[in-house]
Design an enzyme around this catalytic site. Structure first.
Site, short mmCIF file in Angstrom:
data_model
loop_
_atom_site.label_atom_id
_atom_site.label_comp_id
_atom_site.label_asym_id
_atom_site.label_seq_id
_atom_site.Cartn_x
_atom_site.Cartn_y
_atom_site.Cartn_z
N GLU A 38 8.97 2.56 11.19
CA GLU A 38 9.97 3.62 11.10
C GLU A 38 9.20 4.91 10.89
O GLU A 38 8.58 5.11 9.85
CB GLU A 38 10.94 3.34 9.95
CG GLU A 38 12.19 4.21 10.00
CD GLU A 38 12.06 5.48 9.18
OE1 GLU A 38 11.69 6.52 9.80
OE2 GLU A 38 12.32 5.45 7.98
N CYS A 58 13.82 11.13 6.46
CA CYS A 58 13.74 10.82 7.89
C CYS A 58 15.11 10.95 8.55
O CYS A 58 15.22 11.38 9.69
CB CYS A 58 13.21 9.40 8.09
SG CYS A 58 11.59 9.11 7.36
N LYS A 80 0.89 -1.16 0.00
CA LYS A 80 0.00 0.00 0.00
C LYS A 80 0.93 1.21 0.00
O LYS A 80 1.47 1.60 1.03
CB LYS A 80 -0.90 0.01 1.24
CG LYS A 80 -2.00 1.10 1.19
CD LYS A 80 -1.46 2.44 1.54
CE LYS A 80 -2.52 3.52 1.61
NZ LYS A 80 -2.17 4.74 0.84
N GLU A 102 9.35 17.49 13.79
CA GLU A 102 10.21 17.21 12.64
C GLU A 102 9.96 18.23 11.53
O GLU A 102 8.82 18.47 11.15
CB GLU A 102 9.95 15.80 12.12
CG GLU A 102 10.83 15.42 10.94
CD GLU A 102 10.60 13.99 10.46
OE1 GLU A 102 11.47 13.45 9.77
OE2 GLU A 102 9.53 13.41 10.80
#
Length: 464
Positions: A234, A268, A160, A368
């Site tokens: 993650e 990331c 997906k 972030e």
């Protein structure tokens, strides 16, 4: 969110796709279960041959699929070609090493006898169909770093992908099919996020892996936990980049620019918080800001472009809100901080930005920054640097620049991250485990740790 390719450099919708129906999904799930029943019995030699074939095809396709990735999510086309090459390299690595990584393990003979057995060993067996929920920022790499070890272990995959990279998602299914993998071994599911729960709860799906946002990770983990199914997560990071007086400051500043703006800052493991000792703060700051100012923002299909657009309009809005909040709370913008004038009327571009005088009360200190925005901190010593580095809910990776071995050992001991990179920027390699701690998730990808995440670790014991 529609399933569509929308060029982030122009805002133009290029292709749209219908989501799979419930009947379509059932066909895919049944096909995955049927494929696993046969594929799990194949040999490592057979799987390696197929995966090497996929790597060959990917290398040949690299120029074309790179342009697709760039038009879907905006990364510079040179970086997209490098991503394809890295994926092929990782496929080859697992094709060559999987048999050794998953070889039977034999306890000491004395322990076997003490257990009452004539012989005993540990065997790694595949689990079954694994659902992979993947993001758009590295649309090939995020998938391949799951798919290569999973397929070599004898599992089958259901992808997906993010709804804004459907062409890349369909390419991946076609790639494995063209390489000769049996029908159903790797399938793309063009679905919205609302369809994930029912698929994950289906008894034919045995586990899930997700790379993405913290809310998405919480949702998938909660569903999988309710079903008692294995997950690997993650969920991003806010990686620190610490520079000490004994470092090569010029090199640290030059590398810092790449570490922050790789993939248009949407990575990331990109360094995001730059924590610099007061003795070299001005030297680093001046070189770093000059490097960020010198970057060329432009069309990502132009080979000379350093920084392309953000992948979505919402992504740029989120980034602007973090910067605006910091400025309103007293932070100083050293460069950037706005949309480039040359792209004011098209695309989702944002200038490479450096912000100083950041305080813990600001959102940008805790959240972030997914774009080309860096925060700069001045610290008095390594103790303060480690305190600032760890003052984040995330723990994916970290960087230290120093010439002092004691500082390396101290930082490696006390960093709260899943990776510690010294005198270089964070990078992933198939031989090294990748993953984080705290709200960056759990579990590991890559290396032997990654291939074993979706294995049934089986004890085989035979009585004396």
């Amino acid at each position: 969110m529609p399933i569509a390719t929308v060029n982030p450099a122009t805002g133009e919708t290029l292709k749209t796709y219908d989501a799979l129906s419930a009947e379509d999904i059932e066909v895919k799930l049944a096909r995955a279960a049927e494929a696993f029943a046969a594929y799990r019995t194949t040999t490592f030699f057979d799987r390696a041959r197929l995966l090497q074939g996929a790597a060959d095809l990917l290398e040949a396709d690299a120029p074309d699929i790179a342009r697709v990735m760039t038009t879907e999510m905006g990364k510079p086309v040179a970086a997209a070609r490098a991503e394809a090459a890295k994926c092929a390299k990782t496929m080859r690595w697992y094709a060559e090493h999987a048999q050794h990584l998953l070889a039977d393990e034999h306890p000491a003979e004395s322990d076997v006898k003490d257990s009452g057995a004539s012989r005993a060993h540990v065997r790694y067996r595949p689990l079954g169909p694994v659902l992979a929920v993947m993001p758009w920022n590295f649309p090939l790499w995020q998938v391949v770093r799951f798919a290569a070890p999973a397929l070599m272990a004898g599992n089958v995959g259901l992808l997906k992908h993010a709804s804004n990279v459907p062409q890349t998602a369909l390419y991946l299914e076609d790639l494995f099919r063209r390489a000769g993998f049996p029908e159903g071994c790797f399938q793309t599911l063009l679905i919205g996020s609302g369809a994930v729960e029912d698929i994950l709860r289906d008894e034919r799906v045995v586990a899930a892996t997700l790379t993405g946002s913290e809310p998405a990770g919480r949702s998938v983990a909660a569903i999988a936990g309710d079903e008692v199914k294995k997950t690997v997560l993650e969920l991003g990071g806010s990686d620190p980049y610490v520079v000490m007086p004994s470092a090569d400051v010029a090199k640290a500043a030059k590398t810092a620019v790449t570490a922050r703006v790789q993939n248009n800052g949407q990575s990331c493991i990109a360094a995001k918080r730059f924590i610099v000792h007061e003795d070299v703060f001005e030297e680093f700051r001046d070189a770093f800001v000059a490097g960020m100012r010198a970057l060329r923002v432009g069309d990502p299909l132009d080979e000379d472009t350093d920084v392309g657009p953000l992948a979505s309009e919402q992504g740029r809005t989120d980034l602007e809100e973090l910067v605006d909040d910091a400025v309103e709370s007293g932070a100083t913008v050293l460069c950037g901080g706005q949309r480039p004038k040359d792209f004011a009327d098209r695309g989702w571009f944002y200038e490479p930005t450096v912000i100083a005088d950041v305080t813990p009360e600001m959102r940008i200190h805790r959240e972030e920054t997914f774009g080309p925005v860096a925060t700069l901190y001045r610290v008095a010593d390594l103790d303060e640097a480690i305190e600032v580095a760890n003052d984040t809910p995330f723990g994916l990776s970290s960087n230290l620049w120093t010439g002092d071995e004691d500082e390396i050992e101290r930082f490696a001991r006390d960093s709260g991250a899943g990776g510690v990179f010294v005198n270089g920027m964070t990078a992933s390699h198939p031989a090294l485990p990748f993953g984080g701690a705290k709200r960056s998730g759990y579990g590991r990808e890559l290396s032997d740790h990654g291939i074993k995440e979706f294995c049934n670790i089986t004890t085989v014991w035979v009585a004396a």
